[in-house]
Structures are given as structure tokens and as C-alpha cells.
Design a protein around this motif. Structure first.
Motif, PDB file in Angstrom:
ATOM      1  N   ARG A 139       3.801   0.116  -8.269  1.00  0.00           N
ATOM      2  CA  ARG A 139       4.216  -0.218  -6.911  1.00  0.00           C
ATOM      3  C   ARG A 139       3.941  -1.678  -6.571  1.00  0.00           C
ATOM      4  O   ARG A 139       4.789  -2.375  -6.036  1.00  0.00           O
ATOM      5  CB  ARG A 139       3.515   0.701  -5.915  1.00  0.00           C
ATOM      6  N   ASN A 180      -3.655   8.400 -12.897  1.00  0.00           N
ATOM      7  CA  ASN A 180      -2.322   8.524 -12.304  1.00  0.00           C
ATOM      8  C   ASN A 180      -2.168   7.633 -11.085  1.00  0.00           C
ATOM      9  O   ASN A 180      -1.123   7.015 -10.879  1.00  0.00           O
ATOM     10  CB  ASN A 180      -2.054   9.979 -11.911  1.00  0.00           C
ATOM     11  N   ILE A 181      -3.235   7.583 -10.271  1.00  0.00           N
ATOM     12  CA  ILE A 181      -3.166   6.734  -9.081  1.00  0.00           C
ATOM     13  C   ILE A 181      -3.097   5.263  -9.497  1.00  0.00           C
ATOM     14  O   ILE A 181      -2.346   4.469  -8.924  1.00  0.00           O
ATOM     15  CB  ILE A 181      -4.366   7.031  -8.145  1.00  0.00           C
ATOM     16  N   ALA A 190      -6.702  12.092 -12.298  1.00  0.00           N
ATOM     17  CA  ALA A 190      -6.222  11.673 -10.981  1.00  0.00           C
ATOM     18  C   ALA A 190      -6.325  10.160 -10.842  1.00  0.00           C
ATOM     19  O   ALA A 190      -5.382   9.492 -10.405  1.00  0.00           O
ATOM     20  CB  ALA A 190      -7.019  12.375  -9.889  1.00  0.00           C
ATOM     21  N   ARG A 232       4.471   4.274 -16.654  1.00  0.00           N
ATOM     22  CA  ARG A 232       4.581   5.620 -17.240  1.00  0.00           C
ATOM     23  C   ARG A 232       5.569   5.566 -18.384  1.00  0.00           C
ATOM     24  O   ARG A 232       6.612   4.923 -18.271  1.00  0.00           O
ATOM     25  CB  ARG A 232       5.063   6.618 -16.186  1.00  0.00           C
ATOM     26  N   ASP A 265       0.424   4.584 -10.507  1.00  0.00           N
ATOM     27  CA  ASP A 265       1.272   4.416  -9.314  1.00  0.00           C
ATOM     28  C   ASP A 265       1.060   3.050  -8.685  1.00  0.00           C
ATOM     29  O   ASP A 265       2.011   2.369  -8.292  1.00  0.00           O
ATOM     30  CB  ASP A 265       0.942   5.502  -8.276  1.00  0.00           C
TER      31      ASP A 265
END
Lengths: 312, 354
Positions: A122, A114-115, A111, A129, A118
Motif C-alpha cells: 500500500r 500479512n499486515i 498476522a 505477495r 499489506d
């Protein structure tokens, strides 16, 4: 004289070296705490993202960030041992419960990774990825440096581990703590410290492997988790109770996977490529059914002795 | 007005309840295998996926072959044709569901039997490693082999067995009630099973297999039966999920599912079916609360990919329970035998007399 390797052999050498680094760490933690660590793959992914951050955010060569990856992944691994596994083991939890705890920790890491991915894409507009950092590598006579760096790092680690375990006081204490923790405790060895160092080292090595992996393979938050099956197979084939077994297992599984997939793809068609993880699974099953202790558990002396005596 | 609102949220409620039933069935069967018998079956999702592939593949192929004159099961046109067939013909719609359930149970049990081969021979940690990877390889094969469930795209057009009712919400409601009833039947069956001599045999194998063997118990047989029963029940969960979602998607059956289910068992209390009911309820609710559809319902815009919260919640739940309450919310209780009941009555009588 320059030996020119075919690209597929080059790929196999890089993959096997990194696999060896990863399975060495896995074997080390299994030997000390007797728990198959399912978070090990994600420790490597941490290194992969250190590589990405180094190159894209700081515009530095990932090689300069090797210490960062080592320490970061090492600390994450150390926390798993100190905060979760040790208290559980003290309460007398079974191996399976410890294993479940490592899986739960792995979920947290997945988790977090992945965060992070992101967040990077962003806020910094970075491809986080399925990214490739092949362009970040230094080229030596048109051959990427990771081709030399990966086997070199692995060789250094193996030699350093050998020297640590046989030539230093701490290494001897480590071996004692692995052999018989309670006896080692009685003679004044700080078993907990020894275990903590093993976990830190294992995580750190995985982080370095992950960092180097980013220079050759496609990086993704699940890169390490996908590799888990190969890492475990390499450790088990080599023998989970022998630190040098991982070296043997890593190269065996690495070459079997890369060359096996490539040759099968040539023979029967490219549709076979996605089934690559079946190869380590088959090796794993065959090993467990025939020599569950791994290659390093075979008593070659006894075997040779029997042959000499002339009777099986 | 109120009715309209109720009507609008019906799919949400039925989804929640059906998924609860599916998770409950999975958790109960994992509890049988791991909680009662001690076999660390960490590839449990694989047996659910077996049920799902059987349901999808069997229904689509046989429907196409018998009623629609062949055709590729993956094409949208045939999926539409299957839906229309089920809409027009209640017997076919329900027949295929019952057929899938029966075949799914058999095939699931068969795979459980195969998986019990390593389960009887390997040390428990090696076994757990092997089963996790076997489950993952099963998913990799299914997502690359189109003939199983159309690979990455997924197999659609598996009609809801009550689609012929007409009103889509009504068919969902009927299906949900049926799913809850099936889960209840399985609960009662497992509850009776675990209080039977067989249940005690499983616990004895888990606690001390040498002691069990010295009393003449067949350990291999006990483990094998736990695996067979557990995996056929898991296959039921797969069948239920497929007919509700009206499709099979290989990527639904990732290893994470096993651990979500395992977290229900650990949270509720291992080797305790009542605890598992509670654990499954709590985790399903949590799961539902972090789903994007819920946030859309209450009108909150989320800035990041919320699916990872699910990972965090599952991980934290497992770690906290293991560290602070390893026996779960409702701890394991002694087996309800006739002797225990008589002893309780005697104690009560003695108390009343004094």
C-alpha cells in the motif's frame, strides 16, 4: 572445468540446503526444550521479507542483509522462548501445551507478516505477495549465486556447529545442558542462557534460510508455513535427538520432494504437482512406523557386529 | 418499521447462531478427544471436512443421478436444478439432509477409526505433528481433486432442507433452531457420557495410562472409541455447515479452524463441557465482531484486511490463558458419580444438624 547441473538437480540442491538449515534449527530447539516448534516456518518467512525490503526499498543486494535477517528472526525466536515457553515449562506444562503455545505464536507471526505485506504494497507500491526476487541475485557465469550460496552457508553452519559443540567451553556446556539439565545446573552451567542461545541461533538460521529462499522461490506470507511439513519430516527422518541428523534428513527429503515430483509429473502428468506435500508426509509416516527415532538412532555398530558374527 | 429492521438482520443472527452451534459441536468433540482422553487431535478440522464432503458430494451426486438424469455436479445449471427440486419437494429436501447426517456420522467415525491407528502407537508430540499434517494434506487433495467438492471453485447448490417453506429468512430460522437443538442434544449426550464409567475411563487413560492398564482397562480401545466418537460428532458439524452455507469449499477447512476450536476448549476449561459452551460463545462472538460483515453493518470502513485480526485474537487468547489461567474459565470438576452425590447430601445433612 565447470560441471553443468540440470536445472532440476540445481533446484534440488538449493531446496535441500535451505531445508537442512531450517531443520537444523528445529532439531536444536527440540533437543534443548523438547518442544516441536510450529513457529519455525514463519521465522524463515521473516527472512524472506527482509530480502524483499532490502532489494525493493533500499535497492541493496539481499546478501548484504544476511546479518539483519539473522538477528531479526533470532530475536523473534528468543522472545518465544523467553516470554512464553520458559514460563510455561516452569509451571510444568506438558509438551502438547508448549506446542499449542508455539502454534499460537505462529498465528501472531502470520498476522504480522500479512499486515507487513499489506503495508508494503500500500505505502511503497511493492509487490509483496507471490513475488519473485530472482532478478535481485548476482549471476556467476549465468548461474545464480544462490546456487553456490545456499550449500555454502549450510556447510559453514554445519562445520561451525560441530566446532562450537566440540571445541568450545560453551558448546560443551550446551551438550551437558541438553543431556541432563538439572545436573548441568548443579555444576554451575547457566542452563537458561544455553537454551536462550539455542533458540536465538535456531531462529537466526531460519531467518538466513528464508532470506536465501526469496532469491529462488516465490515469496508469500505463508511460504514458511507451507514448508513446515518438509522441515518437520527432515528433522524427524534425521532424528530429533541428533543435531547432525537434520543434515541427512534435509537432503533426503529435499531430493525426494523435488526429484520425485518432477519425475512423477513427467510420468503421469502435471496434475500431480500440487500433491507435492504428500511426499514428505509419506516419508514422515513411514519413518514414524519403522524407525521413530530417525536414521541417526539406528545403531550401525551393533548391526555390523551382528553381521560379522554371522547371525541375525 | 421495527419488523422490517428485524427482518433485515435475520440472516446475520441466524448465521451467528448456526456458526455457534457448529463451533460448539466441534469444540465439544475436540474436548472429548483431547480434554477427556488426552489424544492431541490437532487435525480435527479434517473430520469436520469429511462430514462436509460427504454431505455435499452425496447430496449433489445422488440428486443428479436419481432425479435430474445425471450431469456434472459442478455446473451451475445442475446446482440450480437441485435447488428447484428441493423447492418443489419437501420430502427430498429433508430426506437428503437426514441421509447426509447419517452417512456423515458413519464415514466420520470410519476416518476416526483409521486415525486411531497412529494414535495408539505414537508418542504424543509425534502424533500431534502427524495429525496436523494429515489434516492439511486432506485439504490439499480436496482442493485439487474436482470429484470431491469441485476443487478450488467449490461445490454449490446443496439446498437448505427447509428451502420449500418459501420465505428464505423463515427457512434460515427453522434451520438455525434445528442446528441449536442438535448441538444441545450432543451436549447432553457428551455430558452423560463423560459422567459415565466410560468417561472416567477416558480420564484415567489421560492421567496415567500405566495405572489404568494395571487395573485391567483396555487403553487402546478407550482411545480408539474416543477418536471414533469425536470424529463422527465433528462430521455432524461439517454436515450442518454445508447445508447452511448451501455449498462446500475446501479452503474453509484450513488448520486454523482446529486451533480456533482448540482456543475455545482451552479458554472455557479443558475436560469440562459447560466451560466449552462458554468458551465457544466468547470466541464465536469475537470472531463475529471482527468479521467484515459486522463492520459493514455498523457503517465503519476498514482500511486493511481484517481477517488477520482473527489470527491475532486467537493467538493472544491461547497464550494468555495458558500463561495465566491454564485450567480455563471454568476448571475441570470431579466426575458426578452416585457416590459423590450421596457424599454431598451427607455433608449437607451434617451441616444442617449442627
Amino acid at each position: 572445468m565447470v560441471v553443468v547441473f540440470p536445472p532440476i538437480v540445481r533446484e534440488a540442491i538449493i531446496f535441500s540446503s535451505l531445508l537442512t538449515l531450517l531443520s537444523t534449527g528445529l532439531t536444536l530447539t527440540y533437543m534443548t526444550s523438547r518442544v516441536p516448534n510450529f513457529a519455525h516456518g514463519s521465522f524463515a518467512t521473516i527472512g524472506t521479507y527482509v530480502s524483499l525490503v532490502a532489494f525493493r526499498l533500499f535497492s541493496l543486494s539481499p546478501y548484504q542483509f544476511i546479518p539483519v535477517a539473522f538477528v531479526l528472526a533470532g530475536v523473534v525466536s528468543f522472545i518465544l522462548y523467553k516470554a512464553i515457553l520458559r514460563p510455561l515449562a516452569r509451571k510444568g506444562a506438558s509438551t502438547i501445551l508448549l506446542m499449542i503455545a508455539t502454534i499460537a505464536y505462529d498465528m501472531l507471526l502470520i498476522a504480522a507478516l500479512n499486515i507487513t505485506a499489506d503495508f508494503l504494497s500500500r505505502n511503497y507500491k511493492v509487490t509483496s505477495r507471490y513475488f519473485s526476487l530472482k532478478s535481485a541475485d548476482i549471476r556467476i557465469e549465468n548461474i545464480p549465486m544462490v546456487f553456490y550460496a545456499a550449500p555454502l552457508v549450510t556447510a559453514i553452519v554445519i562445520v561451525a556447529l560441530y566446532l562450537l559443540l566440540t571445541r568450545t567451553k560453551f558448546g560443551v556446556a550446551m551438550r551437558a545442558a541438553i543431556e541432563n539439565p538439572s545436573l548441568a545446573g548443579v555444576v554451575g552451567i547457566n542452563v537458561d542462557l544455553v537454551y536462550s542461545v539455542s533458540w536465538f541461533l535456531a531462529g537466526g538460521l531460519a531467518g538466513v534460510a528464508g532470506l536465501l529462499m526469496a532469491l529462488w522461490f516465490i515469496g508469500n506470507p505463508d511460504l514458511g508455513t507451507i514448508l513446515l511439513i518438509s522441515i518437520f519430516t527432515a528433522s524427524i527422518v534425521g532424528g530429533l535427538m541428533n543435531i547432525y541428523g537434520a543434515f541427512l534428513g534435509g537432503f533426503l527429503v529435499g531430493f525426494a520432494e523435488v526429484l520425485g515430483t518432477a519425475n512423477l509429473a513427467r510420468a503421469v502428468g502435471v496434475w500431480i504437482v500440487p500433491y507435492r506435500p504428500v511426499i514428505p508426509l509419506l516419508i514422515l509416516v513411514i519413518t514414524l512406523l519403522t524407525i521413530p527415532g530417525g536414521i541417526s538412532s539406528i545403531k550401525f555398530e551393533r548391526f555390523i557386529g551382528r553381521v560379522r558374527k554371522g547371525g541375525f | 418499521m421495527v419488523l422490517d429492521q428485524l427482518y433485515a438482520i435475520t440472516p446475520l443472527v441466524t448465521t451467528l447462531l448456526t456458526f455457534y452451534s457448529v463451533y460448539l459441536i466441534l469444540a465439544l468433540s475436540l474436548n472429548l478427544i483431547y480434554g477427556y482422553c488426552g489424544v492431541p487431535n490437532f487435525g480435527h478440522v479434517f473430520f469436520q471436512s469429511v462430514g462436509a464432503y460427504v454431505a455435499g458430494n452425496l447430496t449433489a451426486n445422488v440428486m443428479n443421478f436419481m432425479f435430474l438424469g445425471g450431469g456434472n455436479i459442478c455446473e451451475i445449471a445442475t446446482a440450480e436444478a437441485r435447488r428447484n427440486l428441493a423447492l418443489a419437494n419437501p420430502a427430498i429436501a429433508m430426506g437428503f439432509f437426514i441421509l447426509s447426517l447419517a452417512v456423515g456420522i458413519l464415514v466420520g467415525g470410519f476416518f476416526g477409526y483409521i486415525a486411531s491407528y497412529p494414535a495408539l502407537r505414537l508418542k504424543e508430540d509425534y502424533l500431534a505433528i502427524t495429525l496436523i499434517f494429515i489434516g492439511e494434506i486432506g485439504r490439499i487433495i480436496a482442493r485439487n481433486e474436482a470429484s470431491i467438492a469441485c476443487g478450488l471453485v467449490g461445490l454449490t447448490g446443496i439446498p437448505n432442507p427447509f428451502i420449500w417453506v418459501g420465505d428464505p429468512n423463515l427457512s434460515l430460522i427453522i434451520y438455525t433452531i434445528m442446528a441449536v437443538i442438535i448441538a444441545a442434544i450432543i451436549f447432553v449426550y457428551l455430558q452423560r457420557l463423560s459422567n459415565s464409567p466410560f468417561g472416567r475411563l477416558l480420564k484415567s487413560v489421560r492421567d496415567d495410562e500405566i495405572a489404568a492398564a494395571s487395573l485391567g482397562k483396555d487403553i487402546a480401545k478407550a482411545r480408539g472409541w474416543a477418536m471414533i466418537l469425536g470424529s463422527s460428532i465433528a462430521a455432524v458439524a461439517g454436515v450442518l455447515k454445508v447445508f447452511y452455507a448451501q455449498g462446500v469449499f475446501a479452503d474453509d477447512y484450513i488448520p486454523l479452524t482446529t486451533f480456533v476450536v482448540l482456543s475455545m476448549v482451552i479458554l472455557g476449561g479443558m475436560a469440562n463441557n459447560r466451560g466449552v459452551i462458554l468458551g465457544a460463545l466468547l470466541i464465536t462472538l469475537l470472531d463475529f465482531l471482527v468479521a467484515p460483515s459486522f463492520f459493514r453493518l455498523i457503517g465503519v470502513e476498514i482500511q486493511f484486511d481484517i481477517t488477520y485480526i482473527k489470527y491475532i485474537i486467537t493467538g493472544i487468547v491461547i497464550i494468555t490463558v495458558l500463561l495465566f489461567r491454564p485450567q480455563g474459565i471454568i476448571p475441570e470438576k470431579p466426575v458426578e458419580t452416585i457416590g459423590l452425590k450421596i457424599a454431598r447430601q451427607n455433608i449437607k445433612r451434617e451441616k444442617n444438624e449442627t
